[in-house]
Design a protein around this motif. Sequence first.
Motif, PDB file in Angstrom:
ATOM      1  N   SER A  31       0.841  -1.195   0.000  1.00 46.25           N
ATOM      2  CA  SER A  31       0.000   0.000   0.000  1.00 46.25           C
ATOM      3  C   SER A  31       0.871   1.237   0.000  1.00 46.25           C
ATOM      4  CB  SER A  31      -0.905   0.010   1.234  1.00 46.25           C
ATOM      5  OG  SER A  31      -0.122   0.119   2.414  1.00 46.25           O
ATOM      6  N   VAL A  32       0.230   2.375  -0.262  1.00 48.15           N
ATOM      7  CA  VAL A  32       0.848   3.668  -0.017  1.00 48.15           C
ATOM      8  C   VAL A  32      -0.092   4.463   0.875  1.00 48.15           C
ATOM      9  CG1 VAL A  32       2.221   3.733  -2.125  1.00 48.15           C
ATOM     10  CG2 VAL A  32      -0.101   4.667  -2.135  1.00 48.15           C
ATOM     11  N   GLU A  33       0.464   5.484   1.511  1.00 51.71           N
ATOM     12  CA  GLU A  33      -0.307   6.317   2.436  1.00 51.71           C
ATOM     13  C   GLU A  33      -0.328   7.748   1.894  1.00 51.71           C
ATOM     14  OE1 GLU A  33      -1.440   4.212   4.669  1.00 51.71           O
ATOM     15  OE2 GLU A  33       0.004   2.722   3.930  1.00 51.71           O
ATOM     16  N   ARG A  34      -1.546   8.305   1.726  1.00 47.79           N
ATOM     17  CA  ARG A  34      -1.656   9.671   1.228  1.00 47.79           C
ATOM     18  C   ARG A  34      -1.967  10.621   2.367  1.00 47.79           C
ATOM     19  NH1 ARG A  34      -6.528  12.530  -1.939  1.00 47.79           N
ATOM     20  NH2 ARG A  34      -7.111  12.735   0.248  1.00 47.79           N
ATOM     21  N   LEU A  35      -1.208  11.707   2.447  1.00 47.78           N
ATOM     22  CA  LEU A  35      -1.449  12.764   3.416  1.00 47.78           C
ATOM     23  C   LEU A  35      -1.722  14.066   2.676  1.00 47.78           C
ATOM     24  CD1 LEU A  35       1.501  12.090   5.909  1.00 47.78           C
ATOM     25  CD2 LEU A  35      -0.814  11.154   5.988  1.00 47.78           C
ATOM     26  N   GLN A  47      -4.960   8.843   4.379  1.00 46.60           N
ATOM     27  CA  GLN A  47      -5.754   7.900   3.591  1.00 46.60           C
ATOM     28  C   GLN A  47      -4.875   6.724   3.204  1.00 46.60           C
ATOM     29  OE1 GLN A  47      -6.960   9.043  -0.417  1.00 46.60           O
ATOM     30  NE2 GLN A  47      -8.887   7.959  -0.165  1.00 46.60           N
ATOM     31  N   HIS A  48      -5.294   5.521   3.599  1.00 42.89           N
ATOM     32  CA  HIS A  48      -4.577   4.293   3.256  1.00 42.89           C
ATOM     33  C   HIS A  48      -5.050   3.816   1.883  1.00 42.89           C
ATOM     34  CE1 HIS A  48      -2.702   0.356   3.879  1.00 42.89           C
ATOM     35  NE2 HIS A  48      -3.850  -0.198   3.530  1.00 42.89           N
ATOM     36  N   VAL A  49      -4.103   3.583   0.970  1.00 40.23           N
ATOM     37  CA  VAL A  49      -4.446   3.178  -0.397  1.00 40.23           C
ATOM     38  C   VAL A  49      -3.870   1.792  -0.656  1.00 40.23           C
ATOM     39  CG1 VAL A  49      -4.332   3.781  -2.840  1.00 40.23           C
ATOM     40  CG2 VAL A  49      -4.347   5.597  -1.104  1.00 40.23           C
ATOM     41  N   ALA A  50      -4.731   0.780  -0.686  1.00 39.48           N
ATOM     42  CA  ALA A  50      -4.303  -0.585  -0.991  1.00 39.48           C
ATOM     43  C   ALA A  50      -4.017  -0.687  -2.489  1.00 39.48           C
ATOM     44  CB  ALA A  50      -5.375  -1.582  -0.585  1.00 39.48           C
ATOM     45  N   LEU A  51      -2.846  -1.201  -2.852  1.00 33.94           N
ATOM     46  CA  LEU A  51      -2.428  -1.189  -4.245  1.00 33.94           C
ATOM     47  C   LEU A  51      -2.954  -2.363  -5.051  1.00 33.94           C
ATOM     48  CD1 LEU A  51       1.262   0.043  -3.892  1.00 33.94           C
ATOM     49  CD2 LEU A  51      -0.751   1.354  -4.562  1.00 33.94           C
ATOM     50  N   ASP A  52      -3.453  -3.406  -4.395  1.00 37.10           N
ATOM     51  CA  ASP A  52      -3.917  -4.569  -5.160  1.00 37.10           C
ATOM     52  C   ASP A  52      -5.141  -4.254  -6.008  1.00 37.10           C
ATOM     53  OD1 ASP A  52      -5.218  -4.457  -2.513  1.00 37.10           O
ATOM     54  OD2 ASP A  52      -6.303  -6.224  -3.228  1.00 37.10           O
ATOM     55  N   VAL A  55      -3.172  -2.299  -9.239  1.00 32.85           N
ATOM     56  CA  VAL A  55      -2.221  -3.066 -10.047  1.00 32.85           C
ATOM     57  C   VAL A  55      -2.415  -4.535  -9.725  1.00 32.85           C
ATOM     58  CG1 VAL A  55      -0.531  -1.190 -10.114  1.00 32.85           C
ATOM     59  CG2 VAL A  55      -0.381  -2.905  -8.308  1.00 32.85           C
ATOM     60  N   ASP A  56      -1.914  -5.400 -10.601  1.00 30.81           N
ATOM     61  CA  ASP A  56      -2.007  -6.840 -10.379  1.00 30.81           C
ATOM     62  C   ASP A  56      -0.732  -7.319  -9.704  1.00 30.81           C
ATOM     63  OD1 ASP A  56      -4.431  -6.722 -11.696  1.00 30.81           O
ATOM     64  OD2 ASP A  56      -3.575  -7.311 -13.629  1.00 30.81           O
ATOM     65  N   LEU A  57      -0.878  -7.844  -8.491  1.00 24.21           N
ATOM     66  CA  LEU A  57       0.266  -8.303  -7.714  1.00 24.21           C
ATOM     67  C   LEU A  57       0.256  -9.832  -7.651  1.00 24.21           C
ATOM     68  CD1 LEU A  57       0.042  -5.756  -4.758  1.00 24.21           C
ATOM     69  CD2 LEU A  57       1.609  -5.686  -6.714  1.00 24.21           C
ATOM     70  N   PRO A  58       1.368 -10.488  -7.960  1.00 23.21           N
ATOM     71  CA  PRO A  58       1.380 -11.955  -7.985  1.00 23.21           C
ATOM     72  C   PRO A  58       1.058 -12.591  -6.648  1.00 23.21           C
ATOM     73  CG  PRO A  58       3.604 -11.067  -8.216  1.00 23.21           C
ATOM     74  CD  PRO A  58       2.664  -9.920  -8.361  1.00 23.21           C
ATOM     75  N   ALA A  59       1.409 -11.940  -5.537  1.00 23.52           N
ATOM     76  CA  ALA A  59       1.105 -12.488  -4.211  1.00 23.52           C
ATOM     77  C   ALA A  59      -0.090 -11.790  -3.572  1.00 23.52           C
ATOM     78  CB  ALA A  59       2.327 -12.378  -3.303  1.00 23.52           C
TER      79      ALA A  59
END
Length: 356
Positions: A31-35, A47-52, A55-59
Motif C-alpha cells: 500500500s501507499v499512504e496519502r497525506l 488515507q490508506h491506499v491498498a495497491l492490489d 495493479v495486479d500483484l502476484p502475491a
Amino acid sequence: MRHVEDPLHKDLSAVARVGDCLFLACDETASVERLRRLEDGSFGDHQHVALDRLVDLPAGADGEMDIEGLCASDGFLWIVGSHSRKRSKPKRDENDRDQALQRMEEIQREPNRYFLGRIPLVEEAPGPFALARSAGERQSAWLKLGHRHSALERWLAADPHLGPFLTIPSKENGLDVEGLAVRGSRVWLGLRGPVLRGHAVVLDLELEQKAPNRLKARRVDGEHRYRKHLLDTRGLGVRDMRFEGDDLLLLVGPTMSLEGPAFVLRWRDAAQDDASGVISPDRIEAVAELPYRLHADHPEGLELWPEAGPGALLVIYDAPAPDRVEPETFTVRADVIGSRRTGETMVSRDNKRIPV
C-alpha cells in the motif's frame, strides 16, 4: 494492519510530493499512504491506499511489496519494490541454537517485491490528488512480474557486475533497489546493494507502455535494456534519489545492517549521461551530511522542498528517534534541509510534522 509489526509512522521507507499531498510508503505493506496539507502547514488527513486494486500483484494484497522508492512524474506515481531476497532471522526469545541456525538458512523470494510500475494521479480538487487504475488514456502499467522471476531479474542475470548478487539477501550486499527517479520515459534505479569496490550502482532504463498494464524496456546500451552507472560513494549505498534540474541528488548510507553516517550527494548533469560507465569523481559533490544517531533516524526518503528556499530538501527517517514521534497523535517529524549553506554542505533548517 496486516503484517505490520510497528506503527506506520515508525517504518517509513519512501516519499513523493504531488501538489498539496505527500505519498509515503511503509516497506511492510502492499500500500501507499496519502497525506494532505493541513491549515497549520503539517500533513495529515491520512488515507490508506491498498495497491492490489490498482495493479495486479502476484502475491495479492497480503504479499509484502517492500516499497523503497516513490516518484511523481508527468501525472503518474511511480513505485519500485526492493527487488531483494531476505534471510530469516532468529527470534529474540529463541533458546534452541540449532533451530536458530536452521532458521537463518532460509532465504525467501517474495514476488511482490519485484514491482516496478506507475499509477495515474487524478487531481480531485486544486491541490489534493488520488490514485486510479485508469484515467482517460492513462493506465496503470508495470514491468512483467512472476512467482519465479521478474523482467529485471532476467536482464541482470547475465550482468558480470550484478548477476552474482541476485540471490544474496539484502543487507548482505545483495541486490537491493532503494532509489527511484523518473524523467519522461527514463527511470533511474539506485541500488543500496551491491556496492562494488566502494562504488554504488544506478541503473538507467527507458520504459514505454506497449500493451494494457504492461511496461517494456527499450534496448538502450547495445543489446542491454539498461545503462549502468557506477559512482564512488566511499562504500555507501543509495537510499533514495531525486532530480534537481539535470543533476541527480542521491541520499546514501550504509548498505548492510550497520549504523553509520548518511549524506546527500549531487551527481552533476546525470540526465545527460547516455552510456554505461564509471562516473568521474569530479562530477560528484557532497550537498549535506545528515545527523548521525545510533540505532535511530535511518534516512530513507528524499524530496524537493522549494518553499523552504532554493535547494531545500525533505528527508524522512525509518526507526525515528523518540523525540521525533508523538505516539498519541501518530505523528512523526521529518527534517527539512534548508537552502542556507556552510561551505558546501547544507545545514538543517526546520522540521515538518507528518501525522500518519
